[in-house]
Design a protein around this motif. Structure first.
Motif, PDB file in Angstrom:
ATOM      1  N   ALA A   1       0.824  -1.212   0.000  1.00 51.82           N
ATOM      2  CA  ALA A   1       0.000   0.000   0.000  1.00 51.82           C
ATOM      3  C   ALA A   1       0.857   1.260   0.000  1.00 51.82           C
ATOM      4  O   ALA A   1       0.422   2.311  -0.495  1.00 51.82           O
ATOM      5  CB  ALA A   1      -0.948   0.009   1.197  1.00 51.82           C
ATOM      6  N   ASP A   2       2.061   1.170   0.539  1.00 46.14           N
ATOM      7  CA  ASP A   2       2.946   2.343   0.575  1.00 46.14           C
ATOM      8  C   ASP A   2       3.292   2.833  -0.828  1.00 46.14           C
ATOM      9  O   ASP A   2       3.662   3.996  -1.008  1.00 46.14           O
ATOM     10  CB  ASP A   2       4.237   2.006   1.311  1.00 46.14           C
ATOM     11  N   MET A   3       3.149   1.971  -1.832  1.00 43.64           N
ATOM     12  CA  MET A   3       3.520   2.335  -3.196  1.00 43.64           C
ATOM     13  C   MET A   3       2.452   3.172  -3.890  1.00 43.64           C
ATOM     14  O   MET A   3       2.728   3.807  -4.909  1.00 43.64           O
ATOM     15  CB  MET A   3       3.819   1.076  -4.006  1.00 43.64           C
ATOM     16  N   PHE A   4       1.223   3.179  -3.354  1.00 44.32           N
ATOM     17  CA  PHE A   4       0.184   3.974  -4.022  1.00 44.32           C
ATOM     18  C   PHE A   4      -0.522   4.972  -3.107  1.00 44.32           C
ATOM     19  O   PHE A   4      -1.212   5.870  -3.590  1.00 44.32           O
ATOM     20  CB  PHE A   4      -0.855   3.064  -4.678  1.00 44.32           C
ATOM     21  N   LEU A   5      -0.346   4.856  -1.791  1.00 44.75           N
ATOM     22  CA  LEU A   5      -1.018   5.795  -0.895  1.00 44.75           C
ATOM     23  C   LEU A   5      -0.641   7.257  -1.144  1.00 44.75           C
ATOM     24  O   LEU A   5      -1.498   8.148  -1.007  1.00 44.75           O
ATOM     25  CB  LEU A   5      -0.743   5.417   0.560  1.00 44.75           C
ATOM     26  N   PRO A   6       0.613   7.572  -1.523  1.00 45.30           N
ATOM     27  CA  PRO A   6       0.905   8.982  -1.837  1.00 45.30           C
ATOM     28  C   PRO A   6       0.036   9.528  -2.968  1.00 45.30           C
ATOM     29  O   PRO A   6      -0.329  10.711  -2.949  1.00 45.30           O
ATOM     30  CB  PRO A   6       2.388   8.949  -2.224  1.00 45.30           C
ATOM     31  N   PHE A   7      -0.299   8.683  -3.944  1.00 48.55           N
ATOM     32  CA  PHE A   7      -1.171   9.139  -5.031  1.00 48.55           C
ATOM     33  C   PHE A   7      -2.575   9.439  -4.497  1.00 48.55           C
ATOM     34  O   PHE A   7      -3.218  10.395  -4.921  1.00 48.55           O
ATOM     35  CB  PHE A   7      -1.244   8.085  -6.133  1.00 48.55           C
ATOM     36  N   TYR A   8      -3.050   8.603  -3.568  1.00 48.12           N
ATOM     37  CA  TYR A   8      -4.361   8.872  -2.974  1.00 48.12           C
ATOM     38  C   TYR A   8      -4.335  10.172  -2.174  1.00 48.12           C
ATOM     39  O   TYR A   8      -5.246  11.009  -2.296  1.00 48.12           O
ATOM     40  CB  TYR A   8      -4.798   7.714  -2.073  1.00 48.12           C
ATOM     41  N   ARG A   9      -3.305  10.345  -1.363  1.00 46.40           N
ATOM     42  CA  ARG A   9      -3.256  11.532  -0.496  1.00 46.40           C
ATOM     43  C   ARG A   9      -3.219  12.823  -1.315  1.00 46.40           C
ATOM     44  O   ARG A   9      -3.687  13.873  -0.853  1.00 46.40           O
ATOM     45  CB  ARG A   9      -2.051  11.449   0.430  1.00 46.40           C
ATOM     46  N   SER A  10      -2.687  12.744  -2.523  1.00 41.87           N
ATOM     47  CA  SER A  10      -2.596  13.943  -3.365  1.00 41.87           C
ATOM     48  C   SER A  10      -3.962  14.404  -3.862  1.00 41.87           C
ATOM     49  O   SER A  10      -4.091  15.544  -4.320  1.00 41.87           O
ATOM     50  CB  SER A  10      -1.676  13.675  -4.559  1.00 41.87           C
TER      51      SER A  10
END
Length: 325
Positions: A169-178
């Motif tokens: 999940a760490d690989m895509f959570l930054p995209f969600y947070r943006s």
């Protein structure tokens, strides 16, 4: 400004409006312009780019339900209009099917991500309504393996993310947070909260009761589950029937559209869990689930870097001498 369909190589299919809205926020850049319409073309498309890939986002017309046939029709026209599509993704929401009796428990929760992958004898997408009635009961056509397999490069990118589990999940959570604070028609894409995630189970006495599940720590809020997904035309709102399908086909979720899409474009199927396929189905979790699935899909594209050193014009106009930038 006219956009040149020949320059787009990735099809991102998001049948529902909220799914398409989440997809738009995942684009690195939106391409302002239109694709030329021709008689017989029933769909319009959004365009943009992600990590150098030129991407079209395809969605159904307003008010049209996502079924096997409507998804197939949309995918069919993508193939006709965009001749250089190399691979596709079907991204949106689905019903999750927990199985707490397994060891370890398959503790799927609202907002988790489901990624369709084969598991043993089960196909990645099980078209559980396509089959025939015989004197021995309903028989699934070819055991659910009648659908094309997802493109190898997509499965490879998914595998590259999956190998990082339980930290995938760490690989895509930054995209969600943006994009979590971005607006859609009815609000924003924020997590409704674990306290609003209620799972009900049917016990041996036939009584349905709420399951007491401990909340996950914030650092483990989101999980990705890999396995077969059931695909059919009917929305599931029956806990008993849902469990029957789970036990029969070894599926982790239920969705609509993939069976029709896969027969046209062998897409990677990525779904966010918005309900549990029972009578409590509602749309409260759809924005958050759509955003989580879209974030995972963007991570997949980030694993597939396009070739460098090749110019891909974005905006084009047609002239008598051909296409000019």
């Amino acid at each position: 400004m006219e956009l040149n369909p020949d320059l787009y190589t990735v099809a991102w299919i998001a049948p529902l409006e909220i799914e398409a809205k989440a997809a738009l926020f995942m684009l690195d850049n939106r391409h302002q312009g239109l694709f030329t319409w021709s008689p017989g073309h029933d769909y319009l498309f959004h365009a943009g780019d992600i990590v150098g890939h030129n991407v079209i986002i395809a969605t159904l017309p307003a008010g049209q339900e996502c079924t096997t046939s409507s998804a197939a029709a949309l995918a069919s026209q993508i193939k006709i209009i965009f001749l250089n599509i190399r691979f596709g993704l079907l991204v949106g929401v689905a019903s999750g099917i927990p199985n707490l009796s397994k060891t370890p428990p398959c503790d799927i929760r609202l907002g988790d991500v489901l990624v369709a992958l084969p598991d043993g004898e089960s196909a990645g997408i099980v078209a559980y309504q396509l089959g025939k009635e015989t004197k021995y009961g309903f028989q699934l056509l070819h055991g659910g393996h009648m659908l094309p397999r997802t493109e190898t490069i997509i499965r490879s990118a998914i595998g590259k993310i999956k190998i990082e589990a339980p930290d995938d999940a760490d690989m895509f959570l930054p995209f969600y947070r943006s994009m979590q604070d971005k607006s859609h028609e009815n609000g924003i894409f924020l997590d409704p909260g674990q306290d609003r995630d209620k799972l009900y189970a049917i016990y041996e006495d036939g009584v349905e009761r709420a399951v007491n599940r401990k909340q996950r720590p914030d650092s483990e809020r989101t999980r990705v589950w890999y396995g077969p997904l059931g695909s059919g035309d009917n929305l599931m709102e029956n806990g008993e029937k849902r469990n029957e399908l789970r036990n029969k086909y070894n599926i982790i979720g239920l969705e609509t559209g993939a069976a029709g899409t896969m027969n046209q474009i062998p897409v990677g199927v990525i779904r966010g869990v918005c309900d549990y396929g029972d009578e409590r189905k509602n749309k409260e979790w759809q924005p958050y689930a759509s955003a989580m699935a879209a974030a995972y899909a963007k991570a997949v594209l980030y694993e597939i870097l396009p070739r460098r050193g090749i110019t891909h014009p974005i905006f084009t106009s047609r002239s008598d001498s051909g296409i000019s930038v």
